[in-house]
Design a protein around this motif. Sequence first.
Motif, PDB file in Angstrom:
ATOM      1  N   GLN A 180      72.297  17.321  -8.152  1.00  0.00           N
ATOM      2  CA  GLN A 180      71.698  17.578  -6.846  1.00  0.00           C
ATOM      3  C   GLN A 180      71.970  19.017  -6.419  1.00  0.00           C
ATOM      4  N   ALA A 181      71.365  19.390  -5.298  1.00  0.00           N
ATOM      5  CA  ALA A 181      71.468  20.770  -4.807  1.00  0.00           C
ATOM      6  C   ALA A 181      72.876  21.082  -4.320  1.00  0.00           C
ATOM      7  N   ILE A 182      73.259  22.334  -4.472  1.00  0.00           N
ATOM      8  CA  ILE A 182      74.491  22.857  -3.897  1.00  0.00           C
ATOM      9  C   ILE A 182      74.119  23.922  -2.873  1.00  0.00           C
ATOM     10  N   GLU A 183      75.080  24.316  -2.048  1.00  0.00           N
ATOM     11  CA  GLU A 183      74.815  25.351  -1.044  1.00  0.00           C
ATOM     12  C   GLU A 183      75.728  26.544  -1.294  1.00  0.00           C
ATOM     13  N   LEU A 184      75.121  27.696  -1.530  1.00  0.00           N
ATOM     14  CA  LEU A 184      75.882  28.934  -1.700  1.00  0.00           C
ATOM     15  C   LEU A 184      76.173  29.512  -0.329  1.00  0.00           C
ATOM     16  N   LYS A 185      77.441  29.623   0.009  1.00  0.00           N
ATOM     17  CA  LYS A 185      77.827  30.147   1.312  1.00  0.00           C
ATOM     18  C   LYS A 185      78.236  31.616   1.246  1.00  0.00           C
ATOM     19  N   LYS A 186      78.675  32.056   0.073  1.00  0.00           N
ATOM     20  CA  LYS A 186      78.908  33.480  -0.169  1.00  0.00           C
ATOM     21  C   LYS A 186      78.671  33.739  -1.640  1.00  0.00           C
ATOM     22  N   TYR A 187      78.070  34.883  -1.953  1.00  0.00           N
ATOM     23  CA  TYR A 187      77.621  35.139  -3.325  1.00  0.00           C
ATOM     24  C   TYR A 187      77.624  36.647  -3.567  1.00  0.00           C
ATOM     25  N   ALA A 188      78.788  37.166  -3.901  1.00  0.00           N
ATOM     26  CA  ALA A 188      78.953  38.610  -4.063  1.00  0.00           C
ATOM     27  C   ALA A 188      78.308  39.102  -5.350  1.00  0.00           C
ATOM     28  N   SER A 189      77.982  40.374  -5.343  1.00  0.00           N
ATOM     29  CA  SER A 189      77.482  41.039  -6.544  1.00  0.00           C
ATOM     30  C   SER A 189      78.624  41.520  -7.423  1.00  0.00           C
ATOM     31  N   ALA A 190      79.717  41.960  -6.789  1.00  0.00           N
ATOM     32  CA  ALA A 190      80.849  42.514  -7.533  1.00  0.00           C
ATOM     33  C   ALA A 190      82.127  42.279  -6.754  1.00  0.00           C
ATOM     34  N   ARG A 207      91.161  45.218  -2.732  1.00  0.00           N
ATOM     35  CA  ARG A 207      90.103  44.351  -3.243  1.00  0.00           C
ATOM     36  C   ARG A 207      88.790  44.787  -2.588  1.00  0.00           C
ATOM     37  N   LEU A 208      87.760  44.994  -3.389  1.00  0.00           N
ATOM     38  CA  LEU A 208      86.438  45.351  -2.882  1.00  0.00           C
ATOM     39  C   LEU A 208      85.453  44.265  -3.285  1.00  0.00           C
ATOM     40  N   ILE A 209      84.782  43.695  -2.299  1.00  0.00           N
ATOM     41  CA  ILE A 209      83.743  42.697  -2.542  1.00  0.00           C
ATOM     42  C   ILE A 209      82.447  43.244  -1.968  1.00  0.00           C
ATOM     43  N   ALA A 210      81.422  43.336  -2.798  1.00  0.00           N
ATOM     44  CA  ALA A 210      80.153  43.941  -2.393  1.00  0.00           C
ATOM     45  C   ALA A 210      79.008  43.002  -2.701  1.00  0.00           C
ATOM     46  N   GLY A 211      78.035  42.939  -1.771  1.00  0.00           N
ATOM     47  CA  GLY A 211      76.867  42.103  -2.033  1.00  0.00           C
ATOM     48  C   GLY A 211      75.999  41.937  -0.808  1.00  0.00           C
ATOM     49  N   ALA A 212      75.038  41.020  -0.910  1.00  0.00           N
ATOM     50  CA  ALA A 212      74.183  40.688   0.220  1.00  0.00           C
ATOM     51  C   ALA A 212      75.020  40.018   1.303  1.00  0.00           C
ATOM     52  N   ASN A 213      74.644  40.219   2.557  1.00  0.00           N
ATOM     53  CA  ASN A 213      75.367  39.614   3.664  1.00  0.00           C
ATOM     54  C   ASN A 213      75.094  38.116   3.694  1.00  0.00           C
ATOM     55  N   ASN A 214      76.156  37.333   3.733  1.00  0.00           N
ATOM     56  CA  ASN A 214      75.989  35.882   3.798  1.00  0.00           C
ATOM     57  C   ASN A 214      75.809  35.368   5.221  1.00  0.00           C
ATOM     58  N   PHE A 215      75.775  36.269   6.202  1.00  0.00           N
ATOM     59  CA  PHE A 215      75.573  35.865   7.587  1.00  0.00           C
ATOM     60  C   PHE A 215      74.209  35.185   7.749  1.00  0.00           C
ATOM     61  N   ALA A 216      74.207  33.958   8.261  1.00  0.00           N
ATOM     62  CA  ALA A 216      72.978  33.189   8.498  1.00  0.00           C
ATOM     63  C   ALA A 216      72.105  33.149   7.249  1.00  0.00           C
ATOM     64  N   ALA A 217      72.745  33.145   6.074  1.00  0.00           N
ATOM     65  CA  ALA A 217      71.990  33.262   4.825  1.00  0.00           C
ATOM     66  C   ALA A 217      72.522  32.337   3.745  1.00  0.00           C
ATOM     67  N   GLU A 218      73.033  31.170   4.132  1.00  0.00           N
ATOM     68  CA  GLU A 218      73.435  30.187   3.135  1.00  0.00           C
ATOM     69  C   GLU A 218      72.219  29.808   2.293  1.00  0.00           C
ATOM     70  N   TYR A 219      72.437  29.635   1.010  1.00  0.00           N
ATOM     71  CA  TYR A 219      71.296  29.413   0.114  1.00  0.00           C
ATOM     72  C   TYR A 219      71.436  28.079  -0.602  1.00  0.00           C
ATOM     73  N   LYS A 220      70.430  27.218  -0.425  1.00  0.00           N
ATOM     74  CA  LYS A 220      70.400  25.912  -1.085  1.00  0.00           C
ATOM     75  C   LYS A 220      69.829  26.088  -2.483  1.00  0.00           C
ATOM     76  N   LEU A 221      70.653  25.774  -3.483  1.00  0.00           N
ATOM     77  CA  LEU A 221      70.277  25.994  -4.878  1.00  0.00           C
ATOM     78  C   LEU A 221      70.097  24.641  -5.560  1.00  0.00           C
ATOM     79  N   GLY A 222      68.867  24.358  -5.986  1.00  0.00           N
ATOM     80  CA  GLY A 222      68.555  23.080  -6.603  1.00  0.00           C
ATOM     81  C   GLY A 222      69.141  22.936  -7.996  1.00  0.00           C
ATOM     82  N   ALA A 223      69.077  21.718  -8.505  1.00  0.00           N
ATOM     83  CA  ALA A 223      69.594  21.430  -9.841  1.00  0.00           C
ATOM     84  C   ALA A 223      68.920  22.308 -10.883  1.00  0.00           C
ATOM     85  N   ASN A 224      69.723  22.919 -11.751  1.00  0.00           N
ATOM     86  CA  ASN A 224      69.268  23.793 -12.848  1.00  0.00           C
ATOM     87  C   ASN A 224      68.644  25.106 -12.375  1.00  0.00           C
ATOM     88  N   GLN A 225      68.702  25.381 -11.092  1.00  0.00           N
ATOM     89  CA  GLN A 225      68.186  26.656 -10.585  1.00  0.00           C
ATOM     90  C   GLN A 225      69.241  27.749 -10.721  1.00  0.00           C
TER      91      GLN A 225
END
Length: 734
Positions: A161-171, A262-280
């Motif tokens: 089933q789908a999961i929800e990405l709440k933070k997803y850094a690039s580096a 520690r440096l974490i860089a990426g898209a802002n996760n503010f109001a941007a949780e991402y629902k990721l379907g199975a095998n996506q």
Amino acid sequence: MDIRSTLFLCCLFFLNILLSQDLIIIESSEYAIVLKKDSLKRLQHVYFGSKASNLNEYRSIDKQLRFEVKDAADLPNHVYTPSGTWNTSEPALQILHSDKNPSTELEYKQHIKKNLGDGVSLSTITLVDPIYKTEVLLFYKVYHEENVFEQWSTIKNNEVQAIELKKYASANLYFRNNDFFLTQYHGAWGSEMQPETHLLTSGIKVLDSKLGTRSNLYAPPNFILSLDGIAKEDTGKVLLGSLAWSGNYRFDFEKDRFNNLRLIAGANNFAAEYKLGANQIFETPHFIYTYSEKGKNQASINMQRWSRKYRIHEGEGDRLTLLNNWEATHFNFNEKKIVALLDQAKEIGIDVFLLDDGWFGNKYPRNNDRNGLGDWEVNQNKLPNGLSNLIKKANKRGVKFGIWIEPEMVNPKSELYENHLDWVIRQPNRKEYYYRNQLVLDLSNPEVQNHVFGVFDNLFIENSNISFVKWDANSIIYNAYSEYLARNKLPQSHLYYEYVKGLYKVLERVREKYPKIPIMLCSGGGGRVDYGALQYFTEFWPSDNTNPLDRIFMHWEYSHFYPAIAMSSHVTNWNKESSIKFRVDVASIGKLGFDIEIDKLSEEEKEFCKQALLNYKSLQKSIWHGDMYRLQDPYENPIASIQYVNQEKTSSVVFSFLISQRFQTFYSNEPILFKGLDPKKKYEIEEINLFHREITEINQEATYSGEYLMKFGFNPIVTDKRKSVVLKINEITL
């Protein structure tokens, strides 16, 4: 070969195999990132810095580190820190699994390195959650000679089933040093790229944007990180970072209990949780950085060389000088006025004329910024013979023709808004809020993507001789809501991410069909300047503020990350107190253009502009494709000085400008040390861009070695009567 040599080679072979199993070594020509797996299969950062001459030396680095503390399970130097298990630091990855478990663990599985050719390699590291089987790939793309690194990640959902990405850094990087100084940028419309440098202390410093579009309007997605003291131009350890993303971004700088960073860089996760379907699979934006232990100037040379060769569209090609009508007419023009401007462009030798905002809209004529945006038909009152007639008149004069568009935006007072309200980002049960009297179209919607591409495409179908496009985008996103996402039962939190991906889909289609058309990236000034967008554009507009004094400071800061060939720099009337010479000289440090009423110039001023254009074209190889050196800092000196040197070191140009008129007797008593020349070559120096009947104070008969000019320097003699001086430096060939 004797038996001892054979045994030695065999031992070395097996040692390298063992080494490769324990370590991941990611190297450029001068620097290295070293990662190592621990006993729990967690992948750690163990080194970032100058590379070793012997790979075996990396093996013992981790033995000197003491991050695994007794009775403590957390690991601050994890390569991609997950959330919810042993980690107590800011995470790079946060997932809500399908069973609502908020924790993730990542174990090292494998890594693969590929040589992509052209001095580029790609290392791919696979990490896997041992329970949920979530798969994370970390990508390290290395541009060997330029010492530039590009990082991103992908996350694959292997659950049913789908999961929800709440933070997803690039580096997620880790630095061990004595102290860390961060230079960040802030500003607003007309005051872009203002630097601020400060010491990072314990805790977390966050840089981010939540604007949706024009993400760098108030704070661009670039920074300078100095290690072991504030880096200077030619000394110090420095990292330049830039997120290649045209939407919301976030940088976390966390100084941990070991006083490391520690440096974490990426898209802002503010109001941007991402629902990721199975095998996506979800792909993050790309984080681009370069590192130098030779100061800021070498780091910026790295970044500029990289961007010209690998990222900016046609970065190693040519550019067009242009005349824009905006300052001359604003919205108030007709065919007669435009034809007069075409004559002026021809008169001083400009390549292309650009027709700016106001040429479209009939039911709601575009006579101001409140009407007509979105209705891309030619205004019959202003241009009764259409664009094609203007293009013919321009081409007849030997001048190319360009056009302004803003296809991502819409005025509420437009036919597009009336007919396609569901295409607009707005909340149906809330009051509409406008930025510059407009709203943003919903590029998460494929229909809107087709429309925006069609705006561009139809212009060329109807007018095949258009030679230049200025692509504007003036609004930020208020009341974020997508009718398309709602209709398709997708989360509204996808909007910020899908908008940018939709924009890139449009731009990919544009470049696939029109690969050679120069396109300027404009957003009411420097509101959208990033390497995500610049792969589709030939240049960008740094600011609507074209006051030459302000532009010197802006150019100084932008040049840390972007080359001169990409920075549109126009001569305007923003500061009429400055002479036409000063304004042209300042505009010549970037991609020269004009936005001025040339017919109001004197004959001497016109002749100066004509000659300055010829001079500029003779220096394009140095300015557009050479290395830039910031010689004298305008923040610390009354004179700013900038130098460009071509790759062969046979030609160079130095621009010097009077910044402050205080204490006038001390303007330029000291010579300025040049850089980048060949110490063994002989050079002559000529002052160019002299105004009518002006006689240079420079001895143009003398010759100098490159060593002399770099060790002892040269005085451009900048004074209150010589507020800008341009020196052309050429190798003397016997």
